[in-house]
Design a protein around this motif. Sequence first.
Motif, PDB file in Angstrom:
ATOM      1  N   ILE A  31      -4.916   7.352   4.015  1.00 53.25           N
ATOM      2  CA  ILE A  31      -4.001   7.532   3.370  1.00 53.25           C
ATOM      3  C   ILE A  31      -3.947   8.504   2.579  1.00 53.25           C
ATOM      4  N   PRO A  32      -2.395   9.133   2.520  1.00 55.59           N
ATOM      5  CA  PRO A  32      -1.581  10.069   2.289  1.00 55.59           C
ATOM      6  C   PRO A  32      -2.297  10.891   1.150  1.00 55.59           C
ATOM      7  N   GLU A  33      -3.102  11.888   0.313  1.00 53.01           N
ATOM      8  CA  GLU A  33      -3.495  12.323  -0.280  1.00 53.01           C
ATOM      9  C   GLU A  33      -2.577  11.865  -2.259  1.00 53.01           C
ATOM     10  N   ASP A  34      -1.699  12.379  -2.094  1.00 53.50           N
ATOM     11  CA  ASP A  34      -1.030  11.725  -3.598  1.00 53.50           C
ATOM     12  C   ASP A  34      -1.012  10.151  -3.488  1.00 53.50           C
ATOM     13  N   ILE A  35      -0.787   9.438  -2.325  1.00 54.56           N
ATOM     14  CA  ILE A  35      -0.846   8.355  -2.751  1.00 54.56           C
ATOM     15  C   ILE A  35      -1.975   8.001  -3.372  1.00 54.56           C
ATOM     16  N   VAL A  36      -3.091   8.327  -2.949  1.00 55.13           N
ATOM     17  CA  VAL A  36      -4.469   8.071  -3.144  1.00 55.13           C
ATOM     18  C   VAL A  36      -3.850   8.640  -5.026  1.00 55.13           C
ATOM     19  N   ASN A  93       6.019   0.011  -8.056  1.00 49.03           N
ATOM     20  CA  ASN A  93       6.958   0.120  -7.713  1.00 49.03           C
ATOM     21  C   ASN A  93       6.363   1.274  -6.147  1.00 49.03           C
ATOM     22  N   THR A  94       6.568   2.637  -6.869  1.00 49.57           N
ATOM     23  CA  THR A  94       6.041   3.751  -5.842  1.00 49.57           C
ATOM     24  C   THR A  94       4.894   3.159  -5.052  1.00 49.57           C
ATOM     25  N   LEU A  95       4.207   2.240  -5.777  1.00 48.38           N
ATOM     26  CA  LEU A  95       2.775   2.503  -4.393  1.00 48.38           C
ATOM     27  C   LEU A  95       3.184   0.854  -3.398  1.00 48.38           C
ATOM     28  N   ALA A  96       4.148  -0.001  -4.026  1.00 50.86           N
ATOM     29  CA  ALA A  96       4.332  -1.609  -3.475  1.00 50.86           C
ATOM     30  C   ALA A  96       4.663  -0.756  -2.542  1.00 50.86           C
ATOM     31  N   ALA A  97       5.927   0.707  -1.915  1.00 49.91           N
ATOM     32  CA  ALA A  97       6.699   1.068  -1.553  1.00 49.91           C
ATOM     33  C   ALA A  97       6.443   2.063  -0.753  1.00 49.91           C
ATOM     34  N   ASN A  98       5.852   2.590  -1.430  1.00 51.29           N
ATOM     35  CA  ASN A  98       4.770   3.415  -0.073  1.00 51.29           C
ATOM     36  C   ASN A  98       3.780   3.134   0.691  1.00 51.29           C
ATOM     37  N   MET A  99       3.167   2.002   0.950  1.00 57.35           N
ATOM     38  CA  MET A  99       2.441   0.625   1.231  1.00 57.35           C
ATOM     39  C   MET A  99       3.070   0.458   2.012  1.00 57.35           C
TER      40      MET A  99
HETATM   41  C1  LIG Z   1       5.895   7.164  -2.094  1.00 59.22           C
HETATM   42  O1  LIG Z   1       7.297   6.634  -2.519  1.00 59.22           O
HETATM   43  C2  LIG Z   1       8.057   7.312  -3.521  1.00 59.22           C
HETATM   44  C3  LIG Z   1       9.505   6.074  -3.823  1.00 59.22           C
HETATM   45  O2  LIG Z   1       9.765   5.688  -2.793  1.00 59.22           O
HETATM   46  C4  LIG Z   1       8.706   8.338  -2.765  1.00 59.22           C
HETATM   47  O3  LIG Z   1       9.293   9.524  -3.471  1.00 59.22           O
HETATM   48  C5  LIG Z   1       7.234   9.413  -2.176  1.00 59.22           C
HETATM   49  O4  LIG Z   1       7.679  10.466  -1.461  1.00 59.22           O
HETATM   50  C6  LIG Z   1       6.522   8.200  -0.967  1.00 59.22           C
HETATM   51  N1  LIG Z   1       5.298   8.816  -1.445  1.00 59.22           N
HETATM   52  C7  LIG Z   1       4.694   9.478   0.409  1.00 59.22           C
HETATM   53  C8  LIG Z   1       3.484   9.577   0.644  1.00 59.22           C
HETATM   54  O5  LIG Z   1       4.654   7.960   1.183  1.00 59.22           O
END
Ligand SMILES: *[C@@H]1O[C@H](CO)[C@@H](O)[C@H](O)[C@H]1NC(C)=O
Length: 176
Positions: A151-156, A75-81
């Motif tokens: 790609i931001p490091e925390d997403i990787v 879910n988080t990754l889908a939102a991040n993408m």
């Molecule tokens: C990724 O998504 C989560 C949940 O929506 C959010 O908390 C987080 O900050 C996002 N990370 C980045 C790098 O956008």
Amino acid sequence: MTFFTIFTILHLLLTPSPPLLKLVRADDQLIQMECHNAEVPTTCMLCLKSDRGAAAADKVGIATILVNCLKNHANTLAANMSDLVSGTKDQVVKIVLHECGQGYSSAKKKLSSATSSLKSGKYDDAERFVNEALKYELTCHSKIGSYKERIPEDIVHEMKIYEELSEAAKRIVERL
Ligand SMILES: *[C@@H]1O[C@H](CO)[C@@H](O)[C@H](O)[C@H]1NC(C)=O
């Protein structure tokens, strides 16, 4: 040193520390054993420790909690993408990120099917669904490969955790 300072130091030294909270619960042993077998113990434990129900869970319960963690990460990754898609100008990268986002959404559906399969005792199906969900992630991972520095490091990092959690879930489900 004043009398007061000496008194304070003595007081600190002599006051017994509060009794340690009882951290080890009966089923920590099951959690540790399952996570150890999963070969990514740290990620596995972090997921299970985040769920209050884990201490009372049996093996199926533990597998279900791991699948839930996976679902949250998908879910988080889908939102991040999709955030990244809107922040990217490069058309090629945009398409890759968009496909990744769709992949994570599809993975979420597979993981919901995995949860249902676990509930109805169809463990082979559950394993297949976790595998199919992982395939979406691996496809994204390989496509994103050459754009990784964008790609931001925390997403990787989140993607890596997703892969580890899949590994743990697979190992635990295949033992059911
Ligand atoms: C990724 O998504 C989560 C949940 O929506 C959010 O908390 C987080 O900050 C996002 N990370 C980045 C790098 O956008």
